[in-house]
Every structure is written in structure tokens, then in C-alpha cells.
Write a protein that holds these residues in place. Structure first.
Motif, mmCIF file in Angstrom:
data_model
loop_
_atom_site.group_PDB
_atom_site.id
_atom_site.type_symbol
_atom_site.label_atom_id
_atom_site.label_comp_id
_atom_site.label_asym_id
_atom_site.label_seq_id
_atom_site.Cartn_x
_atom_site.Cartn_y
_atom_site.Cartn_z
ATOM 1 N N LEU A 1 -6.300 -4.087 -1.247
ATOM 2 C CA LEU A 1 -6.699 -5.270 -2.012
ATOM 3 C C LEU A 1 -6.226 -5.079 -3.445
ATOM 4 N N ALA B 1 -4.859 -9.387 -0.428
ATOM 5 C CA ALA B 1 -4.995 -8.221 0.451
ATOM 6 C C ALA B 1 -3.808 -8.194 1.392
ATOM 7 N N LEU C 1 -11.561 -8.855 5.292
ATOM 8 C CA LEU C 1 -10.231 -8.384 4.929
ATOM 9 C C LEU C 1 -9.636 -7.611 6.094
ATOM 10 N N VAL D 1 -8.189 -0.298 -2.871
ATOM 11 C CA VAL D 1 -8.249 -1.411 -3.817
ATOM 12 C C VAL D 1 -7.580 -0.977 -5.112
ATOM 13 N N ASN E 1 -6.273 -5.550 8.132
ATOM 14 C CA ASN E 1 -5.298 -4.499 7.847
ATOM 15 C C ASN E 1 -3.884 -4.914 8.236
#
Length: 373
Positions: free
Chosen positions: A147, A142, A123, A171, A125
Motif C-alpha cells: 500500500l 495498493a 486489500l 505499506v 495481493n
């Protein structure tokens, strides 16, 4: 690149006849097509996790072959079917060879998501939206370091987020709870919860929870040796494995802390807003005291605020925050208590310069290592 050119290039790679330019072209093509997504892993994974990754890769290959074979029932020409099968096998050879020869990008400094079927996703940024799918259904995305899970997903899996040193991540769970994860933290949770279930999660590291209110469905956080039960509240938990003590700081609402298998008022310690609970790992007992909560949650905004912390504890925070190793040869400093506000998003150099002035120390930075004298 045409299909024929791709097939020829894969065959050349398998036979070891690719030039450096052709190999770079093939790798770039596969990355754009996200063929290598399964291989984007932390290079420091243990053998058991690597074995799971190998199994995941083989499973994807099998699925691709099954898909090609099923699609041929619709009357593909033989040459097209053969080319598709060859492409699957050639790509498989390419991926497995890349894996076995350890030609992997080092993703030890990336946030990773392990899904219930064993697949790994890296994942980023960036502002680009990255989709997370299970069995063809999008269950999350994401974007910009967060997320977000869909609230209406019927896919129930256990997912685990791992945040490396030097990074933070967020998240939003399917039931609405927002979780901030600090550097060096792993967090496990369900992608969806049945109404009859507790909203159970587990954390190793540091996290700030803003729990969605639901009096009929308790939210339970499993730490290393204790649990936190809430209905709707905001609190910070610090439970790194290397901690001598674990801490829970309550910002609003109410939480119950307990070590037993199930919760009851009689076997739990109740925490009120503006209080901190300290868990002794040796005695397995809690103690509580009033505290100012802001320094404990400042990290979620990029701030670095320290209150009455041993110098050695500050160094550990700096190691996680900046993904560095610190060697302190000035041992007498380790027990010194420090209180300081380094501001928002301070650089490593700024923090070390402030410490040098405060404690009259010297230091040397060599790439990702610091020596304090």
C-alpha cells in the motif's frame, strides 16, 4: 445488463422472487461495480466495529441520495430522476438485506484497511492496482501486496491496517518510510504529517521499519507499553499482546526506547546497531544485549529462522504464519530451546517434518489444526 433490467432484477430480489441464477447474476453485477466494497469486512469483527460499518453503509447511501437529488437540479426528466432514486433505494435495500441476513463473504483471512471516516477496504495481493480515495482525491494505491501513499496528499486521516494470520503486507507512508507487517499485526498511522508534527504511528504485532531520514521530524512508534523514537533507521519490533516480553532489534541507525509520555535522553534507553532490547512487561524495564540481527528480520523475505527460542514460541509463530491451530500434547517440549533454519517460504508440511525428525515426535494435520504427540 441494461438499467431497466437491473431495476427489475433488484425489485424481484427485494420481493423474494429471484431465482438462484438471477440472484447470482445480481450479486456478480454489484461486485463488479464495487457496490459491496463497504461490506467486505472481517466476519469476526466485534459489535462496536460492526456498528461502525452499519453507520458507514448508511452514510454512503445518504451521500448517493444527496447526489441524485442535487443532479436533478440540472433538469433530469421525471422518469429518469425517479428511476435513479429508485435505484439508490433498491441498491440500499439489497445491501442492507445482504448485511442483515449475514450473506457476507468471509474476509477474516484478508488484509483490511480502516479509514478515518469508518469505511473498510479489503486489500488484495494481486498485480491489479487498487485505488484508495478520500473525498474524491486519490491518496494511495495498493498493488502486489504493498500500500503506497501519495507524498503530496492534503487529506489527513488516521488509517489502520490489519494483517490476518497467514499473510504479510507492506505499506509505504506518505513521508517515505517503508513498513513490513507480519501476520497477526495491526498498524495505525496518519495519511500525511504536518512539518510541526512527530511522525507518530502505533503497532501491535511485528513490523520491520525502514524509516525515512528527517532530523527535524522524529518518527515515534507506540508499542503496547513503550515508545521507540528514531530519526532515520532500520529496526524490527515484536510486540504481540500475548508476548511475555517485547523485543526491538536495531539493524542500522539509533533509537531511543522510553515509557514516559515525552522523550528525553535521561528517561530513555539508547540502542545501537547489532543490539537487541528486551522489554519486561512486569517491571516495565529494558535490557539490552548484542545479537545477530538477520534471524529477526528474515521473515520480511519469507524466511523462517529461529535462534534460541522456546519450542512453545516456535509453535505460536507457526500458528500466525500458516493460520493454523496447534495442540501440543507433548508438554515437556514446550521449554526446549530450538535453533533452526527452515529456508525461504517453507511449507507447513516441510516444517513439521523437520521438527518430527529433530525431536522424534509424531503429528497429525487435519485441515487447519495440528496435533503434536
Amino acid at each position: 445488463m441494461t438499467k431497466r433490467q437491473l431495476l427489475e432484477l433488484v425489485e424481484k430480489y427485494d420481493n423474494g422472487k429471484c431465482s438462484p441464477q438471477e440472484e447470482a447474476q445480481l450479486i456478480a453485477y454489484c461486485e463488479r461495480a464495487q457496490v459491496k466494497q463497504t461490506l467486505k469486512i472481517n466476519s469476526t469483527l466485534g459489535e462496536s466495529e460492526k456498528n461502525k460499518l452499519r453507520a458507514s453503509l448508511l452514510k454512503r447511501i445518504d451521500k448517493s441520495i444527496d447526489k441524485v437529488e442535487s443532479e436533478n437540479r440540472f433538469g433530469w426528466p421525471k422518469w429518469g430522476y425517479a428511476a435513479a432514486v429508485f435505484l439508490v433505494f433498491a441498491t440500499a435495500v439489497f445491501l442492507v438485506r445482504q448485511y442483515s441476513q449475514s450473506k457476507l463473504v468471509d474476509f477474516s483471512n484478508q488484509v483490511t484497511l480502516e479509514m478515518g471516516d469508518g469505511d473498510f477496504i479489503v486489500l488484495g495481493n494481486s498485480d491489479d492496482k487498487q485505488l484508495v480515495e478520500v473525498n474524491g482525491e486519490q491518496i494511495a494505491y495498493a498493488e502486489d501486496g504493498v500500500l503506497v501513499y501519495e507524498s503530496n496528499s492534503l487529506q489527513a486521516q488516521t488509517h489502520q491496517l490489519k494483517v490476518p494470520y497467514g499473510k504479510t503486507f507492506q505499506v509505504k507512508l506518505s513521508e517515505g518510510t517503508q513498513v513490513h507487517l507480519n501476520a497477526g499485526t495491526s498498524f495505525s498511522y496518519q495519511t500525511s504529517y504536518l512539518p510541526s508534527q512527530n511522525r507518530s504511528v502505533s503497532v501491535n504485532g511485528e513490523a520491520f521499519f525502514e524509516v525515512s531520514k528527517n532530523p527535524n521530524q522524529p518518527f515515534v512508534v507506540q508499542a503496547n507499553d513503550f515508545k521507540v523514537r528514531v530519526l532515520g533507521t532500520a529496526f524490527n519490533i515484536n510486540t504481540y499482546v500475548e508476548n511475555e516480553i517485547d523485543e526491538v532489534v536495531l539493524v542500522e541507525g539509533e533509537v531511543g526506547l522510553y515509557t514516559e509520555t515525552s522523550f528525553s535522553r535521561d528517561n530513555s534507553t539508547t540502542l545501537k546497531p547489532g543490539f537487541k532490547a528486551t522489554f519486561n512487561k512486569d517491571s516495565l524495564l529494558f535490557s539490552t544485549e548484542p545479537t545477530v540481527t538477520a534471524p529477526y528480520t528474515a521473515w520480511t523475505n519469507g524466511e523462517l529462522i529461529i535462534r534460541n527460542m522456546a519450542f512453545s514460541g516456535l509453535l505460536k509463530i507457526l500458528e500466525r504464519r500458516f493460520n493454523i491451530e496447534i495442540e501440543n500434547t507433548n508438554a515437556q517440549l514446550n521449554g526446549e530451546l530450538i535453533s533452526a533454519n527452515f529456508g525461504q517460504n517453507p511449507s507447513l508440511e516441510q516444517v513439521m517434518n523437520d521438527l518430527a525428525v529433530l525431536y522424534e515426535i509424531s503429528f497429525e494435520i487435519n485441515e487447519n489444526q495440528i496435533m503434536i504427540q
